[in-house]
Design an enzyme around this catalytic site. Sequence first.
Site, short mmCIF file in Angstrom:
data_model
loop_
_atom_site.label_atom_id
_atom_site.label_comp_id
_atom_site.label_asym_id
_atom_site.label_seq_id
_atom_site.Cartn_x
_atom_site.Cartn_y
_atom_site.Cartn_z
N GLU A 1 -4.70 2.68 -4.19
CA GLU A 1 -3.24 2.62 -4.17
C GLU A 1 -2.74 1.32 -3.52
O GLU A 1 -1.61 1.24 -3.06
CB GLU A 1 -2.67 3.82 -3.40
CG GLU A 1 -3.07 3.92 -1.95
CD GLU A 1 -4.36 4.71 -1.74
OE1 GLU A 1 -4.59 5.17 -0.61
OE2 GLU A 1 -5.13 4.86 -2.71
N ASP B 1 0.84 -1.20 0.00
CA ASP B 1 0.00 0.00 0.00
C ASP B 1 0.88 1.25 0.00
O ASP B 1 1.81 1.38 0.81
CB ASP B 1 -0.91 0.01 1.23
CG ASP B 1 -1.97 1.10 1.15
OD1 ASP B 1 -2.97 0.89 0.44
OD2 ASP B 1 -1.77 2.15 1.77
#
Length: 250
Positions: free
Chosen positions: A168, A125
Amino acid sequence: MTELRRELPRRAWRRIGRVTGAVTAISVALSVIFTNLIMEMFSAGINVQGLVVSIVMPIALGGPMTFVLVLKHEQLRHANNRLEHLATTDWLTACLNRGAFTRAVTDHLGRRKSATESGALLIVDADDFKSVNDRFGHHHGDEALKLIAAAIRHAVRSSDLVSRLGGEEFGVFLADADAATADHVAERIRGAVAAIAFLPDGQTCALSVSIGGATYAMRAEFGHLYRLADRHLYEAKNTGRDRVAMMQAA
């Protein structure tokens, strides 16, 4: 024809040429044989005129027809491949999308040859990614995601699966990897992202990722691995970001 050349890959044109040539050659051979058999029924056999006709007719009629049929088949094959690619690939990063990744990992876990086969699931992440979008806009945010995806793909092994899970967040599945290998790959991913030179509007913007991972050495299920990896992703976030947190699942 120019549009066709751009649409079909080179290997498809090679197949078209091979199949058209082979079918035409077989047609010519069969035409000569049958013409000779027929001519022997009424005369001493095939003559020069009959030989020419038996060769020219399959080439003049069968060749173009075969080419068109094989071309249409290759166009259909190419269209189906493109649809399959679009259905399994994330539009921005060219990684697997979440659905395709989940299916691939689940299938792999279900067909493992050995109960002791090891592997790992990583969740990667991007840290503080909202600030990238807020400072530089979503266009540059998309560019950052593409750079991160490229760095991940470069850092993993050719047999590993890489997916954009959403936003993301990325997923990486490492088949046939023990805990040490998984940790090494995760650190390589973290380092590769940290080394990205991202310069939106000429300004330096550091990128980093936090990685949570779950390794297994016995039977495992995707959902269980995902929950453990996600839990350790939050651990990596809460202990400073730009780091890796791994756990043995079973």
